[in-house]
Each structure stands twice: as structure tokens, then as C-alpha cells.
Scaffold this motif. Structure first.
Motif, PDB file in Angstrom:
ATOM      1  N   ALA A  53     -34.757  69.623 113.866  1.00 23.80           N
ATOM      2  CA  ALA A  53     -33.356  69.583 113.424  1.00 23.80           C
ATOM      3  C   ALA A  53     -33.273  70.302 112.093  1.00 23.80           C
ATOM      4  O   ALA A  53     -34.092  70.057 111.196  1.00 23.80           O
ATOM      5  N   ASP A  54     -32.323  71.212 111.957  1.00 24.60           N
ATOM      6  CA  ASP A  54     -32.208  71.976 110.708  1.00 24.60           C
ATOM      7  C   ASP A  54     -30.827  71.794 110.107  1.00 24.60           C
ATOM      8  O   ASP A  54     -29.894  71.299 110.736  1.00 24.60           O
ATOM      9  N   GLY A  55     -30.712  72.205 108.842  1.00 25.23           N
ATOM     10  CA  GLY A  55     -29.439  72.096 108.149  1.00 25.23           C
ATOM     11  C   GLY A  55     -29.597  72.395 106.674  1.00 25.23           C
ATOM     12  O   GLY A  55     -30.697  72.708 106.187  1.00 25.23           O
ATOM     13  N   ILE A  56     -28.470  72.256 105.948  1.00 23.47           N
ATOM     14  CA  ILE A  56     -28.468  72.485 104.500  1.00 23.47           C
ATOM     15  C   ILE A  56     -28.775  71.176 103.778  1.00 23.47           C
ATOM     16  O   ILE A  56     -29.513  71.157 102.806  1.00 23.47           O
ATOM     17  N   PHE A  57     -28.156  70.095 104.228  1.00 26.56           N
ATOM     18  CA  PHE A  57     -28.366  68.740 103.695  1.00 26.56           C
ATOM     19  C   PHE A  57     -28.056  68.667 102.193  1.00 26.56           C
ATOM     20  O   PHE A  57     -28.787  68.056 101.424  1.00 26.56           O
ATOM     21  N   ASP A  58     -26.954  69.316 101.807  1.00 25.10           N
ATOM     22  CA  ASP A  58     -26.504  69.238 100.413  1.00 25.10           C
ATOM     23  C   ASP A  58     -25.777  67.909 100.204  1.00 25.10           C
ATOM     24  O   ASP A  58     -25.002  67.468 101.074  1.00 25.10           O
ATOM     25  N   LEU A  59     -26.004  67.270  99.061  1.00 24.98           N
ATOM     26  CA  LEU A  59     -25.448  65.936  98.784  1.00 24.98           C
ATOM     27  C   LEU A  59     -25.772  64.999  99.955  1.00 24.98           C
ATOM     28  O   LEU A  59     -24.887  64.425 100.594  1.00 24.98           O
ATOM     29  N   PHE A  60     -27.037  64.826 100.224  1.00 28.42           N
ATOM     30  CA  PHE A  60     -27.513  64.066 101.381  1.00 28.42           C
ATOM     31  C   PHE A  60     -26.783  62.726 101.471  1.00 28.42           C
ATOM     32  O   PHE A  60     -26.800  61.918 100.544  1.00 28.42           O
ATOM     33  N   HIS A  61     -26.140  62.472 102.619  1.00 30.94           N
ATOM     34  CA  HIS A  61     -25.292  61.293 102.778  1.00 30.94           C
ATOM     35  C   HIS A  61     -25.570  60.629 104.122  1.00 30.94           C
ATOM     36  O   HIS A  61     -26.483  61.038 104.876  1.00 30.94           O
ATOM     37  N   SER A  62     -24.783  59.591 104.436  1.00 24.01           N
ATOM     38  CA  SER A  62     -25.023  58.807 105.641  1.00 24.01           C
ATOM     39  C   SER A  62     -24.799  59.605 106.920  1.00 24.01           C
ATOM     40  O   SER A  62     -25.419  59.326 107.947  1.00 24.01           O
ATOM     41  N   GLY A  63     -23.916  60.609 106.896  1.00 23.61           N
ATOM     42  CA  GLY A  63     -23.724  61.442 108.079  1.00 23.61           C
ATOM     43  C   GLY A  63     -24.985  62.201 108.432  1.00 23.61           C
ATOM     44  O   GLY A  63     -25.357  62.324 109.618  1.00 23.61           O
ATOM     45  N   HIS A  64     -25.670  62.728 107.417  1.00 21.14           N
ATOM     46  CA  HIS A  64     -26.956  63.395 107.649  1.00 21.14           C
ATOM     47  C   HIS A  64     -27.975  62.407 108.225  1.00 21.14           C
ATOM     48  O   HIS A  64     -28.681  62.710 109.193  1.00 21.14           O
ATOM     49  N   ALA A  65     -28.057  61.216 107.617  1.00 18.37           N
ATOM     50  CA  ALA A  65     -29.051  60.228 108.046  1.00 18.37           C
ATOM     51  C   ALA A  65     -28.792  59.781 109.486  1.00 18.37           C
ATOM     52  O   ALA A  65     -29.739  59.598 110.268  1.00 18.37           O
ATOM     53  N   ARG A  66     -27.542  59.617 109.879  1.00 18.22           N
ATOM     54  CA  ARG A  66     -27.244  59.212 111.247  1.00 18.22           C
ATOM     55  C   ARG A  66     -27.621  60.294 112.255  1.00 18.22           C
ATOM     56  O   ARG A  66     -28.120  59.993 113.360  1.00 18.22           O
ATOM     57  N   ALA A  67     -27.373  61.553 111.913  1.00 17.55           N
ATOM     58  CA  ALA A  67     -27.765  62.644 112.810  1.00 17.55           C
ATOM     59  C   ALA A  67     -29.285  62.687 112.992  1.00 17.55           C
ATOM     60  O   ALA A  67     -29.783  62.872 114.112  1.00 17.55           O
ATOM     61  N   LEU A  68     -30.041  62.484 111.906  1.00 17.40           N
ATOM     62  CA  LEU A  68     -31.502  62.471 112.013  1.00 17.40           C
ATOM     63  C   LEU A  68     -31.989  61.240 112.773  1.00 17.40           C
ATOM     64  O   LEU A  68     -33.004  61.306 113.484  1.00 17.40           O
ATOM     65  N   MET A  69     -31.296  60.117 112.632  1.00 14.47           N
ATOM     66  CA  MET A  69     -31.667  58.928 113.392  1.00 14.47           C
ATOM     67  C   MET A  69     -31.515  59.179 114.888  1.00 14.47           C
ATOM     68  O   MET A  69     -32.382  58.781 115.699  1.00 14.47           O
ATOM     69  N   GLN A  70     -30.439  59.847 115.290  1.00 15.82           N
ATOM     70  CA  GLN A  70     -30.255  60.159 116.699  1.00 15.82           C
ATOM     71  C   GLN A  70     -31.324  61.113 117.210  1.00 15.82           C
ATOM     72  O   GLN A  70     -31.847  60.946 118.329  1.00 15.82           O
ATOM     73  N   ALA A  71     -31.682  62.094 116.390  1.00 15.05           N
ATOM     74  CA  ALA A  71     -32.724  63.032 116.797  1.00 15.05           C
ATOM     75  C   ALA A  71     -34.078  62.346 116.923  1.00 15.05           C
ATOM     76  O   ALA A  71     -34.872  62.674 117.816  1.00 15.05           O
TER      77      ALA A  71
END
Length: 366
Positions: free
Chosen positions: A69-87
Motif C-alpha cells: 500500500a502506498d501513499g503520501i501519508f502527510d499529517l498521518f491521521h485515523s483515515g490512513h490508519a483505517r486504510a492500512l488496517m484493512q490492507a
């Protein structure tokens, strides 16, 4: 069996183990994710291509499904964490690799970031779902990169990602059957966070000025600096006035409450006093009963205060002397039997007293 016996140690050993853990330094639930090596994956297990069906059924422990899974992940927040949890949870046995693009690529294709690339790399290593972090990840995935890191599947949301002159940078991944979709978290994104800061720019500038940042650090001009500081002073005064008003309202409320309690108590005491007064001095009160009793006692103790005409109140209760009784008394006094000497000798003084009494009786008759 030997391993099980060693695991079933005595109670003393089982009690000592937690004590050693408490005494030593506490370890995190999960160590930070490792950074991918520049040479790629060096696993000795031959990398065989998996289908989605095989991956969903599960793979051996030594052969996890490698999901990227790739991305920018600027200002890492809960939306990023949920996407990684699904992956991470898309397959039963998953090794999650996260690629983070560099500042150079991000500024070129997407825009300026708040966090630097090193800060973004470090933020991903501390996410509990991440097993490996790839620094300076490519903007568009190619076959060479996929083989280098032995990637089985790529995880991202299913919305076409238009960038770098392509309608969807994941189109070739989807066509190869290596794409697994995740769901975006609505209401939270890096762009939303930046929009909030820009919208409330003055509030955050004043906040940081209060925290000790200088106007130069915040890139604020002299006039705006004075304006923000004046607004802070005005807000402080408003807060002070609001606090005083609340305290005064509370004080007035307490005074009213106390005064009502005093009035209520005064009314109760006054009713009690009036009731006791009427009970004591009323027409049927105890005072009249006491007066009646005292009058009777005084009448019994001092009979001369009663009128002379009442026969019951005379001390000697004189009897009215009729003429017959008076003559009888005279005849009795003059009869020989009455002049006979008494059975008991009497003194001359007593004889004189009886003579005086007979004379008084005769005078009253006359």
C-alpha cells in the motif's frame, strides 16, 4: 512434549516471571516496522505467484501474502490508519509493506506537504499494522519494483487515481488481478485538516502567539501581530468579565437561597410562637385555668375577703337567733340544772365568760 513440560513450570517460576517483567523496562506492544532494504526482499523461500482465492484460503506461516500500500501519508491521521488496517486484514496471513513517496515526487505531482519525508517515514514505522516501510517509493508502480519487493497484491481504494498524465495509476495493477480494494474513511483527510487550519487561520495564529511563538516564526507582519495581540487581550478581558458575572450570579443565587431559608424559618417560628401564645393566653388556654385555680386557692386561704352577707363565707357561720331559742337559752341558763355545779371544777374566769355570753344573748334578743 519437552517444550510443553518446560512451558508448564512450577508456580514459583510462574510468579517470578511477571516480577522480572515488572522490574525491567517496559516494551511496546509492537516494535517499530523495519525499513525495506535497498536490495529488496531477501527471503530464501521461492516466491510463487498467488491468486486471490489461494490468499483468502490462507498460506503457511513461512509464506505470508505480501501486500503493498502506498501513499503520501502527510499529517498521518485515523483515515490512513483505517486504510492500512484493512490492507493488513484482507488475508489471513499478511505481510504489509507501505511505500511512502519522497518530498520531491510529492511536490512535483501533488503539492507541498506539511510534514517532511523523514517525519512521514517515521510516522509509518509506528503504525501497528505496518510490517515494512519503503522509503522514496515510486509514484507509478512498475514490474521491476513489484519483483524487487516480491509483492503479491496492491491495496488501495477503488476510486480511479488520476495523476502523472494517467487516468488511473493503478489501472495496469487491476488488469493483472493484483488489486485489492479498501474503503476510504469519510470526513477525515489531509486536505480536510489543512482546510480547517486555513479557515481558522487567525485563531491558530493567536493561539501560537499565546504559546510563545514569535511573529517572525509565524510569518506575521508587524500590524497583524499587534492586532492579534490586542484581540488576545480583549478576549482575556471578556473571559474575566464572564467569570465575574458567573461568580456574581452564583453569589446572588446563594444569597436568595439563604434569604428564602431565613424567611421560611422565621415564618415557622412566628407560627409556633403565635400558637404557643394562644394556647397559653387564649380563652381556653392554660393561663385562665391557672387563674381559676389560683382564685380558688386564694378564696380558700383568705375567707375574710368574701362579702359579709354570704352565710357560707362567714368564719363562724353565725346562726340567726329566734325568740324561742333565745328564751330557751335564758331559761336554761336560769334553771337550777344549769346553775348546778359542773361535774368538773371550773375556774372563776370561765364562770365569768359564761355569764358574759348569756348577757350578750339576752341583749340581742331585746
Amino acid at each position: 512434549m519437552a517444550g510443553r513440560r518446560r512451558g508448564r513450570g512450577s508456580n514459583a517460576q510462574q510468579q517470578q516471571a511477571p516480577q522480572r517483567q515488572r522490574g525491567g523496562p517496559r516494551r511496546a506492544q509492537k516494535e517499530p516496522a523495519s525499513f525495506a532494504k535497498s536490495t529488496g526482499c531477501e527471503s530464501e523461500v521461492p516466491h510463487e505467484k498467488l491468486t486471490i482465492a489461494q490468499a483468502r484460503r490462507g498460506t503457511p506461516a513461512h509464506r505470508p501474502v505480501r501486500v503493498y500500500a502506498d501513499g503520501i501519508f502527510d499529517l498521518f491521521h485515523s483515515g490512513h490508519a483505517r486504510a492500512l488496517m484493512q490492507a493488513k486484514n484482507v488475508f489471513p496471513n499478511t505481510h504489509l509493506i507501505v511505500g511512502v513517496c519522497s518530498d520531491e515526487l510529492t511536490h512535483k505531482f501533488k503539492g507541498y506537504t506539511v510534514m517532511t519525508e523523514d517525519e512521514r517515514y517515521d510516522a509509518l514505522t509506528h503504525c501497528r499494522y505496518v510490517d515494512e516501510v519503503v522509503r522514496d517509493a515510486p509514484w507509478t508502480l512498475n514490474t521491476e519494483f513489484l519483483k524487487k519487493h516480491k509483492i503479491d497484491f496492491v491495496a488501495h481504494d477503488d476510486i480511479p487515481y488520476t495523476s502523472a498524465g494517467s487516468e488511473d495509476v493503478y489501472k495496469h495493477i487491476k488488469e493483472a488481478g493484483m488489486f485489492v480494494a479498501t474503503q476510504r474513511t469519510e470526513g477525515i483527510s489531509t486536505s480536510d485538516l489543512i482546510t480547517r487550519i486555513v479557515r481558522d487561520y487567525d485563531i491558530y495564529v493567536r493561539r501560537n502567539l499565546q504559546r510563545g511563538y514569535t511573529a517572525r516564526e509565524l510569518n506575521v507582519g508587524f500590524i497583524n501581530d499587534k492586532k492579534y495581540r490586542l484581540q488576545n487581550q480583549v478576549d482575556k478581558m471578556k473571559e474575566t468579565v464572564r467569570t465575574v458575572e458567573e461568580k456574581s450570579k452564583h453569589f446572588v443565587y446563594r444569597v436568595e437561597e439563604k434569604s428564602q431559608d431565613l424567611i421560611h424559618k422565621w415564618e415557622e417560628k412566628s407560627r409556633e410562637f403565635i400558637g404557643n401564645f394562644l394556647e397559653l393566653f387564649g380563652p381556653d388556654g392554660a393561663w385562665h385555668a391557672i387563674q381559676e385555680r389560683s382564685g380558688r386557692m386564694l378564696q380558700a386561704l383568705s375567707p375574710y375577703s368574701s362579702p359579709r352577707g354570704s352565710p357560707s363565707s362567714s368564719p363562724t357561720r353565725r346562726r340567726s337567733v329566734s325568740p324561742d331559742s333565745a328564751s330557751a337559752s335564758i331559761s336554761n341558763s336560769s334553771s337550777p340544772s344549769s346553775l348546778s355545779p359542773p361535774s368538773s371544777p371550773s375556774s372563776p374566769s370561765s364562770h365569768k365568760k359564761r355569764t358574759r355570753a348569756s348577757r350578750k344573748a339576752a341583749s340581742t334578743y331585746n
